[in-house]
Scaffold this motif. Sequence first.
Motif, PDB file in Angstrom:
ATOM      1  N   PRO A 262     -86.472  38.427 -20.326  1.00 44.09           N
ATOM      2  CA  PRO A 262     -87.106  38.703 -21.030  1.00 44.09           C
ATOM      3  C   PRO A 262     -87.048  40.224 -22.215  1.00 44.09           C
ATOM      4  O   PRO A 262     -87.112  40.219 -23.441  1.00 44.09           O
ATOM      5  CB  PRO A 262     -88.450  39.120 -20.341  1.00 44.09           C
ATOM      6  N   ALA A 263     -86.963  41.376 -20.476  1.00 50.50           N
ATOM      7  CA  ALA A 263     -86.267  43.093 -21.254  1.00 50.50           C
ATOM      8  C   ALA A 263     -85.052  42.470 -22.278  1.00 50.50           C
ATOM      9  O   ALA A 263     -84.640  43.033 -23.507  1.00 50.50           O
ATOM     10  CB  ALA A 263     -85.896  43.444 -20.169  1.00 50.50           C
ATOM     11  N   LEU A 264     -83.874  41.825 -21.759  1.00 50.21           N
ATOM     12  CA  LEU A 264     -82.718  41.559 -22.960  1.00 50.21           C
ATOM     13  C   LEU A 264     -83.173  40.462 -24.083  1.00 50.21           C
ATOM     14  O   LEU A 264     -82.656  40.768 -25.116  1.00 50.21           O
ATOM     15  CB  LEU A 264     -82.351  40.229 -21.858  1.00 50.21           C
ATOM     16  N   ASP A 265     -83.783  39.457 -24.027  1.00 45.62           N
ATOM     17  CA  ASP A 265     -84.586  38.846 -24.647  1.00 45.62           C
ATOM     18  C   ASP A 265     -85.016  40.194 -26.390  1.00 45.62           C
ATOM     19  O   ASP A 265     -85.108  40.059 -27.739  1.00 45.62           O
ATOM     20  CB  ASP A 265     -85.963  38.196 -24.787  1.00 45.62           C
ATOM     21  N   ALA A 266     -85.632  40.973 -25.882  1.00 42.73           N
ATOM     22  CA  ALA A 266     -86.623  42.075 -26.631  1.00 42.73           C
ATOM     23  C   ALA A 266     -85.507  43.391 -27.084  1.00 42.73           C
ATOM     24  O   ALA A 266     -85.827  43.094 -28.540  1.00 42.73           O
ATOM     25  CB  ALA A 266     -87.828  42.856 -25.969  1.00 42.73           C
ATOM     26  N   LEU A 267     -84.414  43.008 -26.509  1.00 42.30           N
ATOM     27  CA  LEU A 267     -83.864  44.217 -26.420  1.00 42.30           C
ATOM     28  C   LEU A 267     -82.488  43.684 -27.368  1.00 42.30           C
ATOM     29  O   LEU A 267     -82.581  44.414 -28.618  1.00 42.30           O
ATOM     30  CB  LEU A 267     -82.583  44.617 -25.012  1.00 42.30           C
TER      31      LEU A 267
ATOM     32  N   CYS B 130     -76.892  29.951 -12.748  1.00 45.03           N
ATOM     33  CA  CYS B 130     -77.974  28.473 -12.359  1.00 45.03           C
ATOM     34  C   CYS B 130     -78.844  28.430 -12.956  1.00 45.03           C
ATOM     35  O   CYS B 130     -80.402  29.650 -13.095  1.00 45.03           O
ATOM     36  CB  CYS B 130     -77.990  28.302 -11.235  1.00 45.03           C
ATOM     37  N   GLU B 131     -79.979  27.007 -12.851  1.00 47.49           N
ATOM     38  CA  GLU B 131     -81.243  26.797 -14.051  1.00 47.49           C
ATOM     39  C   GLU B 131     -81.734  27.284 -12.638  1.00 47.49           C
ATOM     40  O   GLU B 131     -81.832  27.562 -11.107  1.00 47.49           O
ATOM     41  CB  GLU B 131     -80.951  25.646 -13.893  1.00 47.49           C
ATOM     42  N   GLY B 132     -83.682  27.257 -12.825  1.00 46.87           N
ATOM     43  CA  GLY B 132     -84.893  27.554 -11.841  1.00 46.87           C
ATOM     44  C   GLY B 132     -85.689  27.430 -12.394  1.00 46.87           C
ATOM     45  O   GLY B 132     -85.551  26.614 -13.272  1.00 46.87           O
ATOM     46  N   LEU B 133     -86.781  26.981 -11.308  1.00 45.33           N
ATOM     47  CA  LEU B 133     -88.091  26.662 -11.271  1.00 45.33           C
ATOM     48  C   LEU B 133     -89.047  27.979 -12.261  1.00 45.33           C
ATOM     49  O   LEU B 133     -88.869  29.053 -12.176  1.00 45.33           O
ATOM     50  CB  LEU B 133     -88.340  26.443 -10.237  1.00 45.33           C
ATOM     51  N   ARG B 134     -89.301  27.834 -13.003  1.00 44.33           N
ATOM     52  CA  ARG B 134     -90.184  28.444 -14.232  1.00 44.33           C
ATOM     53  C   ARG B 134     -91.568  28.385 -14.145  1.00 44.33           C
ATOM     54  O   ARG B 134     -92.131  29.944 -13.582  1.00 44.33           O
ATOM     55  CB  ARG B 134     -90.763  27.778 -15.466  1.00 44.33           C
ATOM     56  N   LEU B 135     -92.333  28.027 -13.140  1.00 41.83           N
ATOM     57  CA  LEU B 135     -93.755  28.341 -12.409  1.00 41.83           C
ATOM     58  C   LEU B 135     -93.926  28.860 -10.950  1.00 41.83           C
ATOM     59  O   LEU B 135     -94.483  28.655 -10.111  1.00 41.83           O
ATOM     60  CB  LEU B 135     -94.803  27.061 -12.775  1.00 41.83           C
ATOM     61  N   ALA B 136     -92.476  28.500 -10.344  1.00 44.59           N
ATOM     62  CA  ALA B 136     -92.299  29.471  -9.038  1.00 44.59           C
ATOM     63  C   ALA B 136     -90.894  29.597  -8.202  1.00 44.59           C
ATOM     64  O   ALA B 136     -90.709  30.037 -10.004  1.00 44.59           O
ATOM     65  CB  ALA B 136     -92.537  27.602  -7.621  1.00 44.59           C
ATOM     66  N   SER B 137     -90.527  30.580  -7.623  1.00 44.14           N
ATOM     67  CA  SER B 137     -89.334  31.062  -7.191  1.00 44.14           C
ATOM     68  C   SER B 137     -88.648  30.264  -6.837  1.00 44.14           C
ATOM     69  O   SER B 137     -88.728  29.231  -5.309  1.00 44.14           O
ATOM     70  CB  SER B 137     -89.969  32.757  -6.864  1.00 44.14           C
TER      71      SER B 137
ATOM     72  N   ARG C 118     -86.492  33.226 -23.451  1.00 43.91           N
ATOM     73  CA  ARG C 118     -86.264  31.707 -24.140  1.00 43.91           C
ATOM     74  C   ARG C 118     -85.743  31.336 -23.108  1.00 43.91           C
ATOM     75  O   ARG C 118     -85.112  32.027 -21.755  1.00 43.91           O
ATOM     76  CB  ARG C 118     -84.906  31.704 -25.135  1.00 43.91           C
ATOM     77  N   GLY C 119     -85.694  29.940 -22.884  1.00 41.38           N
ATOM     78  CA  GLY C 119     -84.893  28.823 -22.068  1.00 41.38           C
ATOM     79  C   GLY C 119     -85.930  28.071 -21.565  1.00 41.38           C
ATOM     80  O   GLY C 119     -84.952  27.258 -20.404  1.00 41.38           O
ATOM     81  N   ASP C 120     -86.870  28.365 -21.123  1.00 35.43           N
ATOM     82  CA  ASP C 120     -87.379  27.379 -20.466  1.00 35.43           C
ATOM     83  C   ASP C 120     -88.093  26.539 -21.185  1.00 35.43           C
ATOM     84  O   ASP C 120     -87.787  25.919 -21.855  1.00 35.43           O
ATOM     85  CB  ASP C 120     -89.203  28.124 -19.577  1.00 35.43           C
TER      86      ASP C 120
ATOM     87  N   GLN D 295     -90.998  17.255 -11.823  1.00 37.36           N
ATOM     88  CA  GLN D 295     -90.648  19.056 -11.733  1.00 37.36           C
ATOM     89  C   GLN D 295     -89.310  19.787 -12.590  1.00 37.36           C
ATOM     90  O   GLN D 295     -89.540  20.361 -12.924  1.00 37.36           O
ATOM     91  CB  GLN D 295     -90.944  19.408 -10.245  1.00 37.36           C
ATOM     92  N   ILE D 296     -88.488  18.481 -12.699  1.00 37.62           N
ATOM     93  CA  ILE D 296     -87.183  18.820 -13.139  1.00 37.62           C
ATOM     94  C   ILE D 296     -87.629  19.288 -14.662  1.00 37.62           C
ATOM     95  O   ILE D 296     -86.662  19.856 -15.186  1.00 37.62           O
ATOM     96  CB  ILE D 296     -86.035  17.968 -13.150  1.00 37.62           C
ATOM     97  N   THR D 297     -88.145  18.583 -15.485  1.00 35.24           N
ATOM     98  CA  THR D 297     -88.648  18.654 -16.879  1.00 35.24           C
ATOM     99  C   THR D 297     -89.506  20.906 -16.728  1.00 35.24           C
ATOM    100  O   THR D 297     -89.796  21.452 -18.186  1.00 35.24           O
ATOM    101  CB  THR D 297     -89.668  18.211 -17.255  1.00 35.24           C
ATOM    102  N   ARG D 298     -89.782  21.306 -15.847  1.00 37.03           N
ATOM    103  CA  ARG D 298     -90.197  22.399 -15.958  1.00 37.03           C
ATOM    104  C   ARG D 298     -89.897  23.620 -15.132  1.00 37.03           C
ATOM    105  O   ARG D 298     -90.268  24.358 -15.029  1.00 37.03           O
ATOM    106  CB  ARG D 298     -91.408  22.023 -15.503  1.00 37.03           C
ATOM    107  N   ASN D 299     -88.601  23.438 -15.872  1.00 43.27           N
ATOM    108  CA  ASN D 299     -87.599  24.822 -15.050  1.00 43.27           C
ATOM    109  C   ASN D 299     -87.084  25.562 -16.516  1.00 43.27           C
ATOM    110  O   ASN D 299     -87.755  25.305 -17.300  1.00 43.27           O
ATOM    111  CB  ASN D 299     -86.303  23.560 -14.137  1.00 43.27           C
ATOM    112  N   TYR D 300     -86.320  26.431 -16.024  1.00 39.98           N
ATOM    113  CA  TYR D 300     -85.774  27.040 -17.533  1.00 39.98           C
ATOM    114  C   TYR D 300     -84.014  27.262 -17.448  1.00 39.98           C
ATOM    115  O   TYR D 300     -83.487  26.581 -15.874  1.00 39.98           O
ATOM    116  CB  TYR D 300     -86.234  28.870 -17.242  1.00 39.98           C
ATOM    117  N   PHE D 301     -83.292  26.854 -18.189  1.00 41.89           N
ATOM    118  CA  PHE D 301     -81.969  27.583 -18.489  1.00 41.89           C
ATOM    119  C   PHE D 301     -81.481  29.286 -18.407  1.00 41.89           C
ATOM    120  O   PHE D 301     -82.351  29.797 -19.130  1.00 41.89           O
ATOM    121  CB  PHE D 301     -81.444  26.595 -19.336  1.00 41.89           C
ATOM    122  N   ARG D 302     -80.226  29.441 -18.013  1.00 44.15           N
ATOM    123  CA  ARG D 302     -79.982  30.982 -18.375  1.00 44.15           C
ATOM    124  C   ARG D 302     -78.723  30.592 -18.978  1.00 44.15           C
ATOM    125  O   ARG D 302     -78.143  30.237 -18.719  1.00 44.15           O
ATOM    126  CB  ARG D 302     -79.672  31.065 -17.307  1.00 44.15           C
TER     127      ARG D 302
END
Length: 451
Positions: free
Chosen positions: A272-277, A92-99, A393-395, A255-262
């Motif tokens: 982030p580690a998976l992107d680098a890997l 599921c997607e989520g908030l980028r700047l908060a939990s 990526r994704g946010d 706020q819905i425009t400040r989200n991330y997708f997975r």
Amino acid sequence: MGEQIEELARFAARTGWDDIPQAVRRHAKLVVLDTLGVILAGTQRPEVRALRERLESSAGQGATIYGLGWPTGDARSAALLNGIAGRSIELCEGLRLASGQAAVQVLPGVLAIGEALGCSGKQMMTAFVLGYDIAARLCGALTPRPLAHQNGQACLLGAVAAGARLQGLDAGGISRAMRIGVTLMLTPSYTGVVAGATALNVAGGMSGFAAVLAPDLAASGFEAEAGAIEQALGQLVGAGFDPDQLLDGLGSTWQITRNYFRLYACCNPIHPALDALAEVLAELRPAAAEIDRIDIETYGFASVMRNAEPANYFASKYSLPHAAAAMVVSGGAGHGSLGDAALNDAAIRALRGRVRISEDSAMTARLPGSKPARVGVTLTDGRCATRAVESHRGDFNQPFEESEVRAKFRELAGEVLTPEGARAVEAAVDGCDQWDSVAELVALLRLHGRG
């Protein structure tokens, strides 16, 4: 009673679809599409299917419980089960700047109430965007307790606001419903999810349940104390609550425009580690047996997800060694790569023990603006490569292409819909503000279900 909470309630009561900018509406539809796909795929998890079978026989009527067979139940049961399904596959997607994961906690209640009451698509979408906005603002003002997962907490109150809006409550009623909703908040923990406790997903589903129940309680005359939200988020389920910036940009910053997708099917801090890997693997192109070790440095919260022997499917979603090993072996870390079969894959199991994870305190200090990771891969022949990313990526700062999110929907929806059905539902969601009734979505799901 805090004036900020009252202003949020007035915002939820008075804002219309035409008050929401066109770009925000378009993005909100993409969030709905993404979340719907996650819910549909989640209905296939064995524990979700078993719970649906146990509950559907005693449920009432009025709203559709998603999943093959498409049984009906009362709105509370449908919202609960669909919310649990949406939480079950960690996509599921989520908030980028908060939990917080707002959409999967707000949408199930909105869909269930919308179907039960015969609401239009425009009414459903308005409530969804407003509930999401309130959820995100409350999450941003909350200081979480260290072990607490935010499902079933601040986002639950956003779901209640959305449900109250759809049920026609005025500003006072929405405020009262949200304050009543405080008594329904839960206390899921991150230690539980690392151990594979799928009970966490019930907390997400309870947000949908509360979206139906709390407005009913408010409309029936139940009361709550004036400062219930501030007390609960500041002293009970939360460790602090600062309302000073709660209204910043209200009605202009959505706020819905400040989200991330997975796209990776695992806990967001791992990404982030998976992107680098992925960048290192693209350079070295190693077979799993050629890897001597994988060294990962990342920020504190991500670094604790280091259990190399996850107990079950759900625990594997919170294991960075498992996700990294699966990416090496299968070439990705999406829904298909991090399924049940990956847990017992011999090559993945062997490689998990060669993944070393540590916290870089300088990376931790860059939160929340950045979520860094550095990954080095050393091969048995001595070759090595290292890559670092500032965030995954994704946010909204580094968004996926819209086509990637849509492809994810079609893959996930394909668990229960035919390919033609997935495309038909995708097109319908694109025009969902034109629906005469939310039942138009349900009709498509029933028409195009597999088998």
